[in-house]
Scaffold this active site. Structure first.
Site, mmCIF file in Angstrom:
data_model
loop_
_atom_site.group_PDB
_atom_site.id
_atom_site.type_symbol
_atom_site.label_atom_id
_atom_site.label_comp_id
_atom_site.label_asym_id
_atom_site.label_seq_id
_atom_site.Cartn_x
_atom_site.Cartn_y
_atom_site.Cartn_z
ATOM 1 N N GLU A 20 -9.992 2.910 -4.817
ATOM 2 C CA GLU A 20 -9.625 4.307 -4.588
ATOM 3 C C GLU A 20 -8.517 4.818 -5.503
ATOM 4 O O GLU A 20 -7.567 5.434 -5.042
ATOM 5 C CB GLU A 20 -9.191 4.483 -3.115
ATOM 6 C CG GLU A 20 -10.297 4.138 -2.149
ATOM 7 C CD GLU A 20 -9.899 4.352 -0.687
ATOM 8 O OE1 GLU A 20 -10.697 4.981 0.032
ATOM 9 O OE2 GLU A 20 -8.823 3.893 -0.268
ATOM 10 N N HIS B 15 -2.923 3.111 -4.789
ATOM 11 C CA HIS B 15 -2.297 2.776 -3.502
ATOM 12 C C HIS B 15 -0.880 2.239 -3.715
ATOM 13 O O HIS B 15 -0.474 1.259 -3.099
ATOM 14 C CB HIS B 15 -3.158 1.753 -2.740
ATOM 15 C CG HIS B 15 -4.352 2.383 -2.071
ATOM 16 N ND1 HIS B 15 -4.242 3.201 -0.969
ATOM 17 C CD2 HIS B 15 -5.675 2.317 -2.359
ATOM 18 C CE1 HIS B 15 -5.446 3.610 -0.606
ATOM 19 N NE2 HIS B 15 -6.333 3.099 -1.447
ATOM 20 N N ASP C 163 0.874 -1.179 0.000
ATOM 21 C CA ASP C 163 0.000 0.000 0.000
ATOM 22 C C ASP C 163 0.908 1.225 0.000
ATOM 23 O O ASP C 163 2.136 1.098 -0.005
ATOM 24 C CB ASP C 163 -0.943 -0.020 1.215
ATOM 25 C CG ASP C 163 -2.252 0.735 0.954
ATOM 26 O OD1 ASP C 163 -2.198 1.839 0.385
ATOM 27 O OD2 ASP C 163 -3.328 0.204 1.310
#
Ligand code: ACM
Ligand code: ZN
Length: 776
Positions: free
Chosen positions: A341, A274, A199
């Site tokens: 995201e 990410h 991440d």
């Protein structure tokens, strides 16, 4: 060799008889979690002695492995190394049996006074049968006899996917902590450990071909002890000292440990977003190719690259190389590719990404993301694996063989199931275990949200919309997610996981008809003892009193509830700190005027929990009156229903609690006072919470009417707080005017037209949050 004497035998019989006559164990409850499908209890017990044999056919490796597993566990709690043999009695027999009429993880466990027989169609079933057996024994080594009640169990899971995700990127947890969690998962018959290995704030898996992923991308400037979103970015010259990663050797060891316990580890390699960590180590992977430092927390310096460039073939080649090494370590059929995201702004500004879109005929960046995922899916499919991704992989077109993990509520899961794709339910509410489980006052800092144990226990993985349809079977199960922004230590990690994981275990394993909160909570108490003996940290539960407003006939009452069993609630209404001597709650309390209610849970004469629950009430002309809306408010932010704006209950700083949310739409609310009243002031409680896309209204107006048809404006307000003010704020917008007679009051609060420039949701619909409309 010692001769067995008749006296010895007589003594043995007498003693044994004596023990069963006392029925030391028949009174003891069986508290297996998750609750077995069928359990019939008999009289007496089987006692594991040093001479008890484990009996199985060693020609079958599944049986041999299961036998070794059981022997190790028994040794941990007794010191005995049980002999393997063929004894017909005083033995624990393990059998592989195909035709039990149970699914492949099911088992039957027959405990009689002189023998135990465990049968299952697979090693998985044998492991679960042993876990049921082990739950009846002491958790650690003690002087207690190893007695198991006589009983017959037939058991099998309801769902095939029963998972927990741990984020090791935001904070790193050592191998032993991971193994201990895997042990816990297996003890409660979960079967998936989803390992979030990469991440933005850190890369955690050794990849030989790209050594900088672990020499650089696993380390960041240390801001431990500072709340995640307040951590200052890395400054030039600061050394990166926080981090860590798992070596291949450690990963192999953990995978073997998990396999032994019937846990599949699904590794997650995040793409295309990410990816700050990977891009920091290898800047050629991003759209700009610029050098950048790892983020230190929740703040992303402007210009930082969070995505792989989708226009550059070298991004795909890099990920293929990484996945080759990942596949070599993890036998899991499912490989998690993230997909959540993605901030698509870098792709909009990148000539390579734009050229890719043109060449491939992709109409927008959502389709570019879909192209990215599909391309990686093809690669993984060719290697015999399938992808699983967060629900954003639906946007721009779902990859053909993808499993969808529904985290932004259940909508993505429902959509995917209707497309006949497998789905894992993991909605933020209630399955994000980084959210508060009690308090929040007095609890260790969490990510916000409120997912107490009872709410997790009540979760139903098959959404109403899919129930009794052909699509219900596409819901493979559910998973609890533990993100670690606020979790720096293994103790805190365990605390957030326990006991919510155990509630989820029952949700995904047991029949829905068998779910019973009081019964579960009672069984749980026994497990707390074992967890404490083993040194695990856990939450004793949510002792925060729930305050539920009830409005009927214009009267405001409040009901109080506690999740604790055998507890009483004590309260005050004047804002003073309640004690065990304060009035105790029996039935809903009438609120007659302004009041501050404080309430505590008391059990065995002691106050439980950290801080009293607090709720402020205001009495005004509109309290309890009906409100109608021109545009409905969001289903997700309903507070306690349509009349929450006049319930006399003030919203707290916690987003969602007693607030009405409106997305991209103004609030136009009309209150009926039911009779003509003299009105001279209207105020509206509003919130600004930049991080959650919530902004103050740009303006508010108040209109009055006597007949509900003709309205006359009596006052307005214009907002002066900047939309990019990031501090969280609550405000009462007050509009006063000369006293007027009115029955109807129309209040319009104008939503900010869109999230402001520079905001992560720039240009997208903004939220307006309103709590009470106070009328004087
Ligand atoms: C997620 O919580 N971003 C999957
Ligand atoms: Zn690009």
């Amino acid at each position: 060799m010692k001769q067995t004497t008749w006296l010895g035998i007589l003594l043995f019989l007498l003693l044994n008889n004596n023990v069963s006559a006392q029925e030391t164990i028949t009174d003891k409850p069986i508290h297996i979690i998750p609750k077995p499908l069928e359990l019939v209890r008999g009289k007496g017990q089987f006692t594991i002695l040093p001479s008890t044999q484990i009996r199985y056919n060693p020609a079958f490796s599944d049986l041999a492995e299961a036998g070794v597993f059981l022997n190790k566990r028994i040794k941990e709690i007794s010191g005995y190394s049980l002999p393997v043999g063929n004894a017909a009695s005083n033995s624990i027999e393990l059998l592989l049996v195909e035709n039990l009429a149970l699914n492949k993880e099911g088992y039957t466990l027959s405990v009689q006074a002189d023998k135990i027989r465990l049968a299952a169609p697979s090693k998985a079933g044998l492991i679960y049968g042993m876990q049921s057996l082990l739950q009846c024994l002491p958790a650690i080594r003690t002087n207690a006899r190893l007695e198991i009640p006589v009983m017959e169990i037939r058991d099998q899971p309801r769902f095939g996917y029963r998972g927990i995700m741990i984020d090791v990127s935001r904070h790193f947890f050592a191998t032993q902590a991971i193994k201990d969690i895997i042990d816990l998962l297996s003890a409660y018959k979960m079967n998936v450990f989803h390992w979030h290995l990469t991440d933005d704030p850190g890369w955690r898996i050794q990849i030989d071909k790209y050594p900088a992923l672990t020499s650089m991308a696993a380390w960041r400037v240390d801001r431990s002890g500072i709340p995640w979103n307040e951590r200052k970015a890395a400054q030039p010259g600061e050394k990166a000292t926080y981090g860590g990663y798992y070596t291949k050797e450690q990963i192999r060891e953990i995978v073997a440990y998990a396999t032994e316990r019937n846990i599949t580890i699904i590794p997650e390699i995040e793409m295309p977003g990410h990816s700050v960590a990977a891009v920091s180590a290898y800047p050629f992977l991003s759209c700009t190719g610029q050098q950048q430092a790892l983020i230190t927390g929740g703040q992303y310096p402007s210009g930082i690259q969070t995505n792989y460039c989708a226009g550059n073939d070298s991004s795909f080649l890099f990920l293929q190389d990484v996945l080759d090494e990942v596949l070599d370590l993890f036998p899991s059929r499912l490989i998690h590719i993230g997909g959540d995201e993605v901030d698509k702004r870098s792709w909009q500004q990148c000539s390579k990404c734009q050229a890719r879109m043109k060449k491939e005929g992709l109409k927008d960046e959502h389709e570019l993301q879909s192209y990215f995922i599909k391309r990686m899916e093809k690669y993984l499919n060719a290697k015999g694996r399938q992808i699983i991704g967060w629900d954003e992989i639906l946007e721009g077109g779902l990859a053909p063989g993808a499993t969808v993990m529904s985290w932004r509520g259940e909508a993505g899961g429902i959509e995917a199931a209707k497309m006949k794709h497998p789905v894992v339910m993991t909605p933020g509410s209630p399955l994000y275990f980084d959210h508060y489980q009690a308090g929040p006052a007095g609890e260790p800092i969490a990510f916000g949200g409120f997912n107490p144990l009872k709410k997790v226990y009540a979760y139903e993985p098959i959404p109403q919309e899919l129930r009794n349809t052909e699509f219900a079977t596409y819901v493979m199960g559910a998973q609890g997610n533990l993100w670690t922004e606020s979790i720096e230590t293994r103790e805190h990690l365990e605390y957030m996981l326990l006991p919510r994981m155990m509630a989820l275990a029952e949700v995904v394993w047991s029949k829905p008809e068998a779910r019973n909160w009081v019964d579960f909570r009672t069984r749980l108490e026994a497990h707390f003892t074992g967890l404490a003996q083993k040194g695990f940290r856990f939450s004793e539960g949510n002792f925060t009193v729930g305050i539920k407003p009830l409005i009927a006939d214009g009267q405001l009452k409040v009901a109080l509830e506690t999740e604790a069993l055998d507890a009483t609630i004590h309260y005050t209404l004047d804002g003073s700190y309640p004690t065990t001597g304060s009035p105790f709650y029996t039935s809903p309390i009438t609120i007659n005027g302004n009041a501050t209610l404080k309430a505590i849970t008391v059990k065995n004469g002691r106050v439980k929990g950290n801080e009293p629950a607090v709720q402020q009430f205001v009495k005004h002309l509109a309290t309890g009156k009906t409100v109608s809306y021109q545009y409905p408010n969001s289903n997700s932010y309903m507070a306690d229903g349509p009349n929450s704006l006049t319930d006399g209950i003030r919203g707290t700083g916690q987003v969602g609690k007693y607030w009405h949310g409106f997305s991209g739409k103004d609030m136009v609310a009309t209150i009926d006072l039911q009779q003509l009243q003299t009105v001279r002031e209207v105020s509206v409680g509003v919130m600004q919470h930049y991080k959650d896309w919530i902004f103050f209204p740009t303006g508010v107006s108040v209109e009055l009417s006597t007949d509900g048809k003709t309205f006359k404006q009596v006052g307005t307000y214009s907002n002066r707080i900047a939309a990019d003010e990031t501090k969280s704020m609550l405000e009462d917008v007050r509009i006063a005017f000369s006293p007027k007679q009115a029955r109807y009051i129309r209040v319009t609060a104008k939503v900010l037209p869109a999230c402001p420039k520079g905001h992560p949701g720039e240009g997208q619909a903004a939220w307006l949050f309103v709590d009470e409309i106070l009328v004087k």
